[in-house]
Design a protein around this motif. Structure first.
Motif, PDB file in Angstrom:
ATOM      1  N   CYS A 103      -8.147  -3.333   3.266  1.00 44.58           N
ATOM      2  CA  CYS A 103      -6.757  -3.727   3.423  1.00 44.58           C
ATOM      3  C   CYS A 103      -5.882  -2.934   2.455  1.00 44.58           C
ATOM      4  CB  CYS A 103      -6.582  -5.222   3.160  1.00 44.58           C
ATOM      5  SG  CYS A 103      -7.589  -6.273   4.236  1.00 44.58           S
ATOM      6  N   TYR A 104      -4.790  -2.389   2.948  1.00 42.49           N
ATOM      7  CA  TYR A 104      -3.901  -1.550   2.138  1.00 42.49           C
ATOM      8  C   TYR A 104      -2.460  -2.018   2.256  1.00 42.49           C
ATOM      9  CZ  TYR A 104      -7.871   1.690   2.263  1.00 42.49           C
ATOM     10  OH  TYR A 104      -9.122   2.254   2.162  1.00 42.49           O
ATOM     11  N   GLY A 105      -1.730  -1.901   1.164  1.00 41.94           N
ATOM     12  CA  GLY A 105      -0.293  -2.126   1.181  1.00 41.94           C
ATOM     13  C   GLY A 105       0.432  -0.790   1.284  1.00 41.94           C
ATOM     14  N   ASP A 106       1.766  -0.842   1.329  1.00 46.99           N
ATOM     15  CA  ASP A 106       2.530   0.396   1.468  1.00 46.99           C
ATOM     16  C   ASP A 106       2.800   1.071   0.133  1.00 46.99           C
ATOM     17  OD1 ASP A 106       4.454  -1.174   0.292  1.00 46.99           O
ATOM     18  OD2 ASP A 106       5.827  -1.191   1.988  1.00 46.99           O
ATOM     19  N   ALA A 107       2.326   0.483  -0.964  1.00 53.69           N
ATOM     20  CA  ALA A 107       2.449   1.039  -2.314  1.00 53.69           C
ATOM     21  C   ALA A 107       3.901   1.095  -2.780  1.00 53.69           C
ATOM     22  CB  ALA A 107       1.810   2.423  -2.395  1.00 53.69           C
ATOM     23  N   GLN A 108       4.806   0.434  -2.083  1.00 54.96           N
ATOM     24  CA  GLN A 108       6.204   0.425  -2.498  1.00 54.96           C
ATOM     25  C   GLN A 108       6.731  -0.996  -2.676  1.00 54.96           C
ATOM     26  OE1 GLN A 108       8.624   2.835   0.080  1.00 54.96           O
ATOM     27  NE2 GLN A 108       7.164   4.521   0.084  1.00 54.96           N
ATOM     28  N   ASN A 109       6.658  -1.785  -1.614  1.00 53.13           N
ATOM     29  CA  ASN A 109       7.197  -3.137  -1.675  1.00 53.13           C
ATOM     30  C   ASN A 109       6.129  -4.216  -1.494  1.00 53.13           C
ATOM     31  OD1 ASN A 109       9.978  -2.165  -1.767  1.00 53.13           O
ATOM     32  ND2 ASN A 109       9.643  -1.545   0.352  1.00 53.13           N
ATOM     33  N   TYR A 163      -7.689  -1.417  13.750  1.00 58.17           N
ATOM     34  CA  TYR A 163      -6.601  -1.428  12.783  1.00 58.17           C
ATOM     35  C   TYR A 163      -5.667  -2.602  13.059  1.00 58.17           C
ATOM     36  CZ  TYR A 163      -7.988   3.376  11.687  1.00 58.17           C
ATOM     37  OH  TYR A 163      -8.688   4.488  11.313  1.00 58.17           O
ATOM     38  N   GLY A 164      -5.371  -3.353  12.032  1.00 57.99           N
ATOM     39  CA  GLY A 164      -4.381  -4.417  12.132  1.00 57.99           C
ATOM     40  C   GLY A 164      -3.229  -4.113  11.180  1.00 57.99           C
ATOM     41  N   MET A 165      -2.024  -4.506  11.537  1.00 56.27           N
ATOM     42  CA  MET A 165      -0.867  -4.236  10.700  1.00 56.27           C
ATOM     43  C   MET A 165      -0.014  -5.490  10.580  1.00 56.27           C
ATOM     44  SD  MET A 165       2.228  -1.475  11.187  1.00 56.27           S
ATOM     45  CE  MET A 165       2.925  -2.385  12.560  1.00 56.27           C
ATOM     46  N   VAL A 166       0.347  -5.819   9.354  1.00 54.78           N
ATOM     47  CA  VAL A 166       1.264  -6.925   9.102  1.00 54.78           C
ATOM     48  C   VAL A 166       2.631  -6.324   8.814  1.00 54.78           C
ATOM     49  CG1 VAL A 166       1.792  -8.919   7.673  1.00 54.78           C
ATOM     50  CG2 VAL A 166      -0.597  -8.342   8.173  1.00 54.78           C
TER      51      VAL A 166
END
Length: 372
Positions: free
Chosen positions: A86-92, A51-54
């Motif tokens: 790859c996933y975003g936070d669905a908010q910003n 898992y990688g996180m930006v």
């Protein structure tokens, strides 16, 4: 490229620095943004997944990036056979390739919440049945844009294809905008802090009782569409208590409506089976029960009579081999007789006088209707 050091943060100034290892003042980063960006990682020892996180918070540099000439992107390098998600936070955060060759465009496929993906869960999306409403103060309010088009999929309704191949949600139900009850303590606080005038602007209905006032207001979300389906399934279980979750799923798939709103949507999987149909599902639940009708202590409960048009009605008696309907006036005169095979029958009152009629089906199921 700004950098590729795992665990390192790049900051535009010391205002954002948290650790001594943070890189402050990187020329490439500072030319584009004011803020910070960092990359972290985690290896799941049980699954072997990496898992990688930006982590970032940036705004455009007002002098050198005023026209969005630079955007924040990332590159993932793997080996042949590796699957990268790859996933975003669905908010910003959202992902877009901005037409730049070599970068992958983002998708909302996969936005569905992980709490909805268990195999015995019925995941429900949302579609729009209303986009404007009248408030208690007499004014009107509305939502704008395709995300709230009446009949269409709600813009906030998430969906996704799981790693095991299942596509969710299973079905969509009315979730925008639903006139729903307001918590009494919440309404009381709003009235105390903002006044009754604001409460009347916010709400669409109220009921005055002796010791309290109850309010209703429009709400949107799958938190509206899911109870719609849950309550309907409860009725199905009243008719057929032997249904299990797989039976319910099959009924939903079999009876869901696929109209032009569904069929003309580019991303079909957002709808699942289509639009939830509570009545058709109830009839199917009765048919699956293996008994003729709903066994209750009154004969009339075996008959479901629904209005299909101005003067057209449909009679249903579950698992009946044939239907024989007789229509009487209130003084006992027979004015219509219809029959047919199966457990459903159309009864058309076109050309008949307005008034009250009694419908008798198969000799012992009765219902009274008013024809205008």
């Amino acid at each position: 490229m700004i950098g590729d050091n795992i665990g390192t943060y790049y900051c535009s100034s010391k205002d954002y620095q948290m650790e001594d290892t943070d890189v402050v003042g990187d020329a490439t980063f500072c030319k584009a943004f004011d803020g910070y960006v960092g990359v972290g990682r985690l290896v799941d020892t049980e699954t072997g997944r990496y898992y990688g996180m930006v982590d970032y918070s940036v705004i455009n540099n007002k002098e050198t990036n005023l026209n969005d000439d630079y955007v924040l992107g990332f590159e993932v390098i793997g080996k042949p056979g590796h699957k990268i998600e790859c996933y975003g936070d669905a908010q910003n955060t959202w992902m877009d390739n901005y037409g730049v060759e070599g970068f992958t465009d983002g998708s909302t496929d996969g936005s569905i919440s992980d709490i909805a993906v268990a195999d015995n869960v019925i995941a429900v999306g949302s579609y729009n049945t209303r986009n404007q409403w009248t408030c208690l103060d007499g004014g009107t309010a509305h939502y704008e844009g395709d995300a709230f088009k009446v009949g269409g999929i709600s813009g906030f309704s998430s969906y996704g294809t799981l790693s095991d191949g299942r596509e969710l949600p299973l079905v969509c139900a009315p979730g925008s905008a639903i006139i729903s009850s307001v918590s009494y303590p919440f309404a009381k606080i709003v009235k105390q802090e903002y006044g009754e005038e604001y409460l009347n602007f916010m709400c669409q209905a109220k009921l005055v009782e002796e010791k309290r006032v109850n309010y209703w207001k429009q709400e949107v979300g799958t938190s509206m569409s899911t109870p719609f389906v849950a309550g309907s399934i409860a009725l199905w279980l009243e008719a057929n208590p032997d249904l299990d979750v797989n039976d319910v799923k099959e009924i939903i798939r079999k009876t869901a409506v696929r109209d032009d709103d569904v069929n003309n949507t580019k991303e079909q999987k957002r709808w699942g089976a289509g639009k939830f149909n509570a009545l058709a599902g109830l009839k199917e639940a009765i048919r699956m029960s293996g008994i003729p009708g709903i066994t209750t202590d009154t004969n009339n409960d075996r008959l479901i009579l629904t209005r299909e048009g101005d003067r057209l009605y449909k009679a249903f008696v579950g698992n009946a081999d044939k239907m024989d309907a007789r229509v009487y006036t209130v003084d006992g005169r027979l004015v219509m007789h219809r029959s047919g095979a199966g457990d459903e029958l159309d009864i058309d009152f076109t050309g008949m006088n307005a008034g009250i009629y009694i419908i008798n089906v198969n000799g012992h199921h009765n219902s009274r209707i008013i024809v205008k």
